[in-house]
Design an enzyme around this catalytic site. Structure first.
Site, PDB file in Angstrom:
ATOM      1  N   HIS A  17      -7.888  -5.341  -0.580  1.00 32.14           N
ATOM      2  CA  HIS A  17      -6.707  -4.587  -0.150  1.00 32.14           C
ATOM      3  C   HIS A  17      -6.284  -4.952   1.267  1.00 32.14           C
ATOM      4  O   HIS A  17      -5.087  -5.082   1.555  1.00 32.14           O
ATOM      5  CB  HIS A  17      -6.989  -3.087  -0.236  1.00 32.14           C
ATOM      6  CG  HIS A  17      -5.790  -2.238  -0.004  1.00 32.14           C
ATOM      7  ND1 HIS A  17      -4.770  -2.113  -0.926  1.00 32.14           N
ATOM      8  CD2 HIS A  17      -5.417  -1.470   1.059  1.00 32.14           C
ATOM      9  CE1 HIS A  17      -3.831  -1.310  -0.450  1.00 32.14           C
ATOM     10  NE2 HIS A  17      -4.207  -0.907   0.752  1.00 32.14           N
TER      11      HIS A  17
ATOM     12  N   ASP B 235      -8.410  -6.106  -4.973  1.00 32.27           N
ATOM     13  CA  ASP B 235      -8.121  -4.783  -4.405  1.00 32.27           C
ATOM     14  C   ASP B 235      -8.933  -3.712  -5.135  1.00 32.27           C
ATOM     15  O   ASP B 235      -8.887  -3.614  -6.359  1.00 32.27           O
ATOM     16  CB  ASP B 235      -6.623  -4.496  -4.539  1.00 32.27           C
ATOM     17  CG  ASP B 235      -6.145  -3.330  -3.695  1.00 32.27           C
ATOM     18  OD1 ASP B 235      -6.918  -2.385  -3.477  1.00 32.27           O
ATOM     19  OD2 ASP B 235      -4.974  -3.368  -3.265  1.00 32.27           O
TER      20      ASP B 235
ATOM     21  N   SER C 220       0.837  -1.190   0.000  1.00 31.29           N
ATOM     22  CA  SER C 220       0.000   0.000   0.000  1.00 31.29           C
ATOM     23  C   SER C 220       0.877   1.248   0.000  1.00 31.29           C
ATOM     24  O   SER C 220       1.638   1.463  -0.930  1.00 31.29           O
ATOM     25  CB  SER C 220      -0.958  -0.037   1.198  1.00 31.29           C
ATOM     26  OG  SER C 220      -1.974   0.917   1.075  1.00 31.29           O
TER      27      SER C 220
END
Length: 349
Positions: free
Chosen positions: A322, A293, A139
């Site tokens: 995610h 995601d 991320s």
């Protein structure tokens, strides 16, 4: 000082003062403190160093619990794994722990590049490291990984970007703006001058609901994955997992990271030319999106991977989406470990 951001909850870590940090937005932090957790030891020539930067809301403790361990790809018996908490996350210099003009809502706008510049100073001047065997992050950690590989191409031998992009998309920018507004529209936020984090509970709860909506995929709930984690209904999951996770966090810290996340973009180094920026990368690079995601999509990651020399596309299959980064899907972690082990065994550039 918010009592959530302590070694009791997130330790052990060492606070290292790297000195003044000039920021890309024009201000300067008089002193930048980085919270660092080290697992394993450097070898004689310091060639076994791995850097792990952190993601939005995450700390070094999460990285340790989810990704590091003997027998894992990130094995502290083989490597010196240096986890650096990003600026603004509550452990390193942040709105919640800095005084003077940088306290609270006065904290500076920090970019991904500022984190990487600070980390480079830390590694070279404090640890005496001249290269990294691997930079790996998920991320916002992936955003930092890309920044490292573009900014310091001779320093990074291998790079693994998990569930993140080198340039944030307009769609993701807008979603993050809504995360910000969920907090700032709470009347108790008071332009960042709230009396305590708990006073902004309504804003933090809205923020947690939005994360539930986008952080986990529709398939996650449709197939009952939340029940496998011990929550009988979506509402119980929202209340018992997501709200509970974000409730103790400092709102200004979250806003610092969200602003930074929105503006992640390595093409700043090349006048907006993303292909030219990614073409700088020398590191053997694995690009690893998560299949479901909704923030950093597979297609977004694939389009960038095609611009990176000596790179491979290794998507991770998980309906968790995610937030599979939280380690909720053991099979995804197995895939990730296999890819990282392969990358670490491959020749450097």
């Amino acid at each position: 000082m918010n009592s959530y951001y302590t070694e009791e909850n997130h330790g052990p870590f060492e606070l290292i003062n790297i000195g003044p940090l000039p920021l890309e937005e024009g201000r300067c932090m008089p002193e930048c403190l980085l919270a660092v957790a080290v697992h394993g030891a450097l070898n004689a020539d310091k060639s076994n160093a791995i850097l792990v930067p952190t993601w939005y809301s995450g700390t070094s403790k999460a990285m340790e619990q989810i990704y590091i361990g003997e027998g894992r790809a990130l094995d502290p018996s083989k490597y010196c794994i240096i986890v650096v908490n990003q600026i603004g996350n509550g452990l390193s210099s942040s709105a919640s722990n800095t005084g003077g003009s940088l306290a609270g809502p006065g904290f500076a706008n920090v970019r991904i590049g500022d984190d990487v510049s600070a980390q480079h100073t830390l590694l070279t001047e404090y640890f005496g490291i001249e290269s990294l065997a691997l930079v790996v992050g998920g991320s916002m950690g992936a955003q930092q990984t890309y920044e490292w590989a573009v900014r310091y191409p001779d320093f990074v031998k291998r790079a693994a970007a998990i569930a993140g992009t080198a340039r944030n998309s307009e769609h993701d920018f807008l979603f993050t703006e809504i995360l910000i507004e969920a907090i700032t529209t709470d009347p108790a936020f008071q332009a960042g001058l709230y009396r305590s984090s708990s006073a902004v509970a309504a804003g933090l709860e809205r923020h947690a609901k939005l994360w539930t909506l986008m952080g986990w995929s529709p398939e996650f709930f449709r197939t009952g994955r939340h029940k496998a984690l011990g929550f009988e209904s979506m509402q119980m999951f929202v209340d018992g997992f997501m709200k509970r996770y974000f409730a103790p966090m400092d709102p200004n810290n979250l806003l610092t990271m969200a602003w930074k996340w929105q503006r992640g973009d390595v093409s700043r180094h090349t006048g907006g030319d993303l292909a030219k920026a990614l073409g700088r990368i020398k590191a053997k690079t694995y690009v690893m999106p998560i299949s479901h995601d909704q923030f950093f999509t597979v297609d977004d990651c694939l389009s960038e991977q095609k611009m990176i020399p000596n790179s491979e596309f290794r998507p991770l299959r998980s309906i968790d989406g995610h937030l599979g980064l939280f380690g909720t899907d053991a099979q995804m972690l197995d895939q990730l470990d296999a890819h990282l082990a392969e990358l670490l065994s491959s020749p450097a550039y």
